[in-house]
Write a protein that holds these residues in place. Structure first.
Motif, PDB file in Angstrom:
ATOM      1  N   ASP A  95       0.855  -1.189   0.000  1.00  0.00           N
ATOM      2  CA  ASP A  95       0.000   0.000   0.000  1.00  0.00           C
ATOM      3  C   ASP A  95       0.889   1.235   0.000  1.00  0.00           C
ATOM      4  OD1 ASP A  95      -3.116  -0.631   0.638  1.00  0.00           O
ATOM      5  OD2 ASP A  95      -1.828  -2.176   1.510  1.00  0.00           O
ATOM      6  N   ASP A 132      -0.284   2.728   4.306  1.00  0.00           N
ATOM      7  CA  ASP A 132      -1.700   2.997   4.501  1.00  0.00           C
ATOM      8  C   ASP A 132      -2.443   1.823   5.124  1.00  0.00           C
ATOM      9  OD1 ASP A 132      -4.093   4.488   4.181  1.00  0.00           O
ATOM     10  OD2 ASP A 132      -4.563   3.339   2.396  1.00  0.00           O
ATOM     11  N   ALA A 133      -1.898   0.624   5.021  1.00  0.00           N
ATOM     12  CA  ALA A 133      -2.561  -0.559   5.564  1.00  0.00           C
ATOM     13  C   ALA A 133      -2.153  -0.858   7.004  1.00  0.00           C
ATOM     14  CB  ALA A 133      -2.259  -1.770   4.689  1.00  0.00           C
ATOM     15  N   ASP A 183     -10.592  -0.776   8.960  1.00  0.00           N
ATOM     16  CA  ASP A 183      -9.449  -0.780   8.061  1.00  0.00           C
ATOM     17  C   ASP A 183      -8.958   0.634   7.759  1.00  0.00           C
ATOM     18  OD1 ASP A 183      -9.543  -3.490   7.993  1.00  0.00           O
ATOM     19  OD2 ASP A 183     -10.598  -3.634   6.074  1.00  0.00           O
ATOM     20  N   GLN A 198      -6.240   2.163  10.161  1.00  0.00           N
ATOM     21  CA  GLN A 198      -5.008   1.446  10.437  1.00  0.00           C
ATOM     22  C   GLN A 198      -3.769   2.145   9.901  1.00  0.00           C
ATOM     23  OE1 GLN A 198      -5.497  -2.492   8.867  1.00  0.00           O
ATOM     24  NE2 GLN A 198      -6.771  -3.191  10.566  1.00  0.00           N
ATOM     25  N   SER A 199      -3.925   3.134   9.055  1.00  0.00           N
ATOM     26  CA  SER A 199      -2.775   3.728   8.375  1.00  0.00           C
ATOM     27  C   SER A 199      -1.795   4.340   9.366  1.00  0.00           C
ATOM     28  CB  SER A 199      -3.249   4.804   7.388  1.00  0.00           C
ATOM     29  OG  SER A 199      -3.898   5.846   8.063  1.00  0.00           O
ATOM     30  N   GLN A 233     -13.644   0.318  -1.621  1.00  0.00           N
ATOM     31  CA  GLN A 233     -12.280   0.402  -1.136  1.00  0.00           C
ATOM     32  C   GLN A 233     -11.289   0.538  -2.290  1.00  0.00           C
ATOM     33  OE1 GLN A 233     -11.760  -2.985   1.397  1.00  0.00           O
ATOM     34  NE2 GLN A 233     -12.283  -1.821   3.213  1.00  0.00           N
ATOM     35  N   ARG A 270     -10.760   4.096  -1.396  1.00  0.00           N
ATOM     36  CA  ARG A 270     -10.024   4.036  -0.144  1.00  0.00           C
ATOM     37  C   ARG A 270      -8.844   4.995  -0.146  1.00  0.00           C
ATOM     38  NH1 ARG A 270      -7.063  -1.248   2.419  1.00  0.00           N
ATOM     39  NH2 ARG A 270      -6.162  -0.197   4.205  1.00  0.00           N
TER      40      ARG A 270
END
Length: 719
Positions: free
Chosen positions: A350, A368-369, A393, A396-397, A696, A700
């Motif tokens: 990501d 980003d993940a 989700d 989480q970044s 997403q 996203r």
């Protein structure tokens, strides 16, 4: 010096001084000397620029010439105008000439190189007069339709417009303009003089015209460097808060948005990266472009830059990370201006959002993940991998990373601090491959805010974070040395205050004149200086102070620390606008839809425990306000949105049991009941209405990349 209708510029020498004294006499041929005759039409103005010892002339042939009075050679030829030029003004503060003419635009250009420095547009007719006020960095222009405009040369923007409504005879125009420096007033002349008094007011004046994205401090030169999204770099003197310089990194017609900056090891040069993936090096004292770093990978936005000198291998490394999901490393060559040789590390899946470096040759990057990778810069091996875990989700970044250089274990492993979009600060012990989470602190003020900036001082005594609502928190970590203390001892908060009306974009802890200061930049275009306890010293460019004299500070005793916003009890996050409230609700709905789709993918449908978990998710405070108008008994789809509810007078357990006993799911899609054998059809209907995976894939990245701008509010881009 005078010019005539034939395009000739002539110098008159007055050895006796009679002309300067006002005496009238005839001129002799030997007293005149032609400087140049290069103009092909009427000479409209001539000016002697004493600072650069040059004669400037403008003409109706559309050219402006800067000529040496002794030799008559042309130093600079300006050909940016397409029609006749009426006049020229010079500002010593920027070493810049300003020209105007039949065209409606005002052109700014460098007096020595002739390079264009900007265009001022806004007049509806030809500009006839210009006046420069160097002390306030202002330019006053008058047009043929009697419109007076006041321009700020620091940002090249019009600050005020005045229209002269009086009618003059026989010619309805302003014939002459001058500025009275002694009394700070503008005098215009038509049939009689009129005076406009200058009012010194800085309210609403933004030195940075665009949101500030980063700020740095050079301890070596006591200089603050700030960058904005409009492509401008500003330099400031920390001693008194005054602006010392400004330049643009845009080249020609290519307008770039600065996304990251960093100093070299000597703090003499500035690395600048933009949203197009370019990395360049500038001399921030004069704006000269020194080097360019090029690569053949995907040209995506660069989010962080690092400059490191490897003394053992005698190498100077430039490191960039960004949305192309790669770590790119160049080795600087002193003789090359364009550096194309590089190496690349891959491992993230990501967008990489941040990076931090520490010895020995260790680089941490966050994406980003929620993945944090600790690299060995020498061979590209991944030493460690850490992960942010959050309920959703999109929270989480990893937004910021910072190694604590002085907080190491007996194996020389440093502590690592990471900040996420969920608003939490995580402190890691990096001894093992997966690391060890030692402590989690709440860094963002509201539940829906995320951390946007972080810093520590040189000795790692204080940890400071800023969030997207403009709040700042300061912790004292000086007494937490041993690893076990991170688990056991509470960390004391020194200050918590609201520094800006919009999100914090940069933080720097600075030691100057024996005092510890906190420098804060924001998306609201302002930069402020604070004491470590939250006392305001002043705002750069608007206030003046002496860092060694506390009596010149706005609040030296921290008696009027700005209080944090009062959080809304319902949302626990203090939404500041309807747009942000809708944005957060949309994210929450997407999470619920995603959860239901996963349950529907099972052949026999969801279990009682899974339905109960989803029902608890629905009870989040964010969706409470939707109950009155969106929640129906049994749940329904409305406008592509899923809302889940309960039958009246039934508990959750009774409701789940009733569903299982009846052998059907009493939830409606488009008004039709679906039995357990219709899971496939129901799943297809869900995907058609709102596919979370598709949301997403397409949204996203854009939601994360735009969420910062959407949170800014007035002065920071707007939702």
């Amino acid at each position: 010096v005078y010019g005539d209708s034939e395009g000739v510029v002539t110098l008159v020498r007055d050895p006796c001084g009679n002309l300067a004294a006002g005496a009238k006499r005839d001129l002799y041929r030997y007293e005149t000397e032609v400087i140049h005759s290069d103009h092909t039409d009427w000479v409209t103005s001539v000016t002697y620029l004493s600072d650069i010892h040059t004669v400037a002339s403008t003409s109706l042939d559309s050219y402006c010439r800067l000529v040496c009075p002794e030799t008559g050679t042309t130093k600079t030829l300006i050909d940016v105008h397409h029609m006749g030029v009426y006049g020229l003004a010079y500002t010593n503060a920027y070493n810049m000439c300003v020209t105007h003419g039949i065209e409606r635009d005002i052109h700014l250009w460098h007096s020595m190189t002739g390079r264009s420095m900007g265009v001022l547009s806004g007049h509806a007719s030809s500009v006839t007069h210009l006046v420069v006020h160097d002390k306030l960095n202002q330019l006053i222009s008058v047009s043929k339709d009697k419109v007076i405009k006041l321009w700020d040369l620091r940002v090249n923007k019009c600050m005020q417009t005045i229209t002269d409504e009086r009618n003059y005879r026989p010619e309805d125009r302003i014939s002459s303009v001058c500025f009275d420096d002694c009394h700070n007033r503008l005098v215009t002349m038509a049939t009689q003089p009129y005076v406009y008094t200058l009012v010194n007011s800085t309210s609403g004046l933004a030195l940075h015209d665009c949101p500030v994205i980063c700020v740095l401090y050079s301890q070596e030169f006591n200089v603050v460097v700030s960058a904005d999204e409009g492509g401008y770099i500003f330099t400031w003197d920390l001693k008194d808060g005054s602006k010392t310089g400004r330049f643009s990194v845009s080249q020609g017609s290519r307008q770039c948005k600065i996304t990251a900056i960093a100093f070299d090891n000597n703090e003499r040069r500035l690395l600048v990266a933009d949203n197009a993936g370019h990395v360049r090096m500038f001399n921030y004292n004069n704006g000269a472009l020194l080097k360019e770093f090029q690569h053949e990978e995907d040209m995506a936005e660069v989010t962080a830059l690092v400059y490191h000198v490897d003394e053992q291998r005698d190498a100077k490394l430039v490191i960039s990370v960004g949305w192309n999901q790669r770590v790119i490393i160049w080795e600087e060559d002193e003789e090359e201006q364009v550096i194309e040789c590089y190496k690349m590390f891959e491992g993230h899946k990501d967008d990489i959002l941040c990076a931090s470096f520490t010895e020995p040759l260790t680089l941490a990057t966050g994406d980003d993940a929620g993945r944090i990778i600790v690299w060995n810069l020498f061979n590209g091996l991944r030493r460690k991998e850490l992960f942010h875990k959050s309920v959703f989700d999109y929270e989480q970044s990893v937004e910021r990373l910072q190694f604590l250089q002085s907080k190491r274990d007996r194996y020389d492993n440093p502590m690592l601090v990471s900040c996420g979009s969920d608003g939490n600060v995580r402190i890691w012990h990096t001894k093992s491959y997966n690391g060890q989470l030692c402590k989690t602190l709440r860094g963002a003020h509201g539940k829906t805010e995320s951390i946007s900036a972080m810093c520590t001082n040189k000795g790692d005594d204080y940890l400071v974070v800023g969030d997207t609502s403009g709040h700042v928190r300061v912790w004292d970590i000086s007494k937490v040395d041993k690893i076990k203390n991170w688990f056991d001892e509470p960390i004391q908060m020194v200050a918590h205050f609201k520094a800006h009306t919009s999100g914090v974009s940069g933080l720097q802890l600075i030691t100057a004149d024996g005092n510890l200061f906190l420098l804060v930049s924001s998306w609201d275009t302002h930069l402020t200086l604070w004491t470590i306890k939250g006392g305001l010293v002043g705002e750069l460019g608007r206030h003046s102070w002496n860092t060694s004299d506390p009596t010149t500070w706005a609040d030296p005793e921290a008696a009027n620390v700005p209080k944090p916003d009062v959080l809304n009890e319902e949302y626990e996050g203090g939404f500041q606008s309807t747009a942000r409230r809708g944005f957060q609700k949309s994210l929450h709905r997407m999470s619920i839809v995603h959860g239901l789709k996963n349950l529907m993918s099972k052949p026999q449908g969801p279990t009682a425990e899974e339905l109960a978990e989803l029902e608890e998710e629905r009870k989040s405070p964010i969706l409470k306000s939707l109950k009155s108008r969106n929640i129906m008994p049994g749940g329904a789809w409305r406008g592509g949105r899923l809302v889940i509810g309960e039958e009246p007078k039934l508990t959750l357990e009774a409701r789940v049991q009733q569903i299982l006993n009846q052998g059907k799911l009493e939830r409606q899609i488009g008004g039709k009941a679906i039995d357990p054998n219709g899971w496939k059809r129901m799943r297809l209907r869900v995907v058609e209405a709102t596919d979370p995976d598709d949301m997403q894939k397409k949204g996203r990245k854009s939601m994360r990349k735009r969420s910062v701008m959407e949170r800014r509010g007035p002065g920071g881009g707007g939702p």
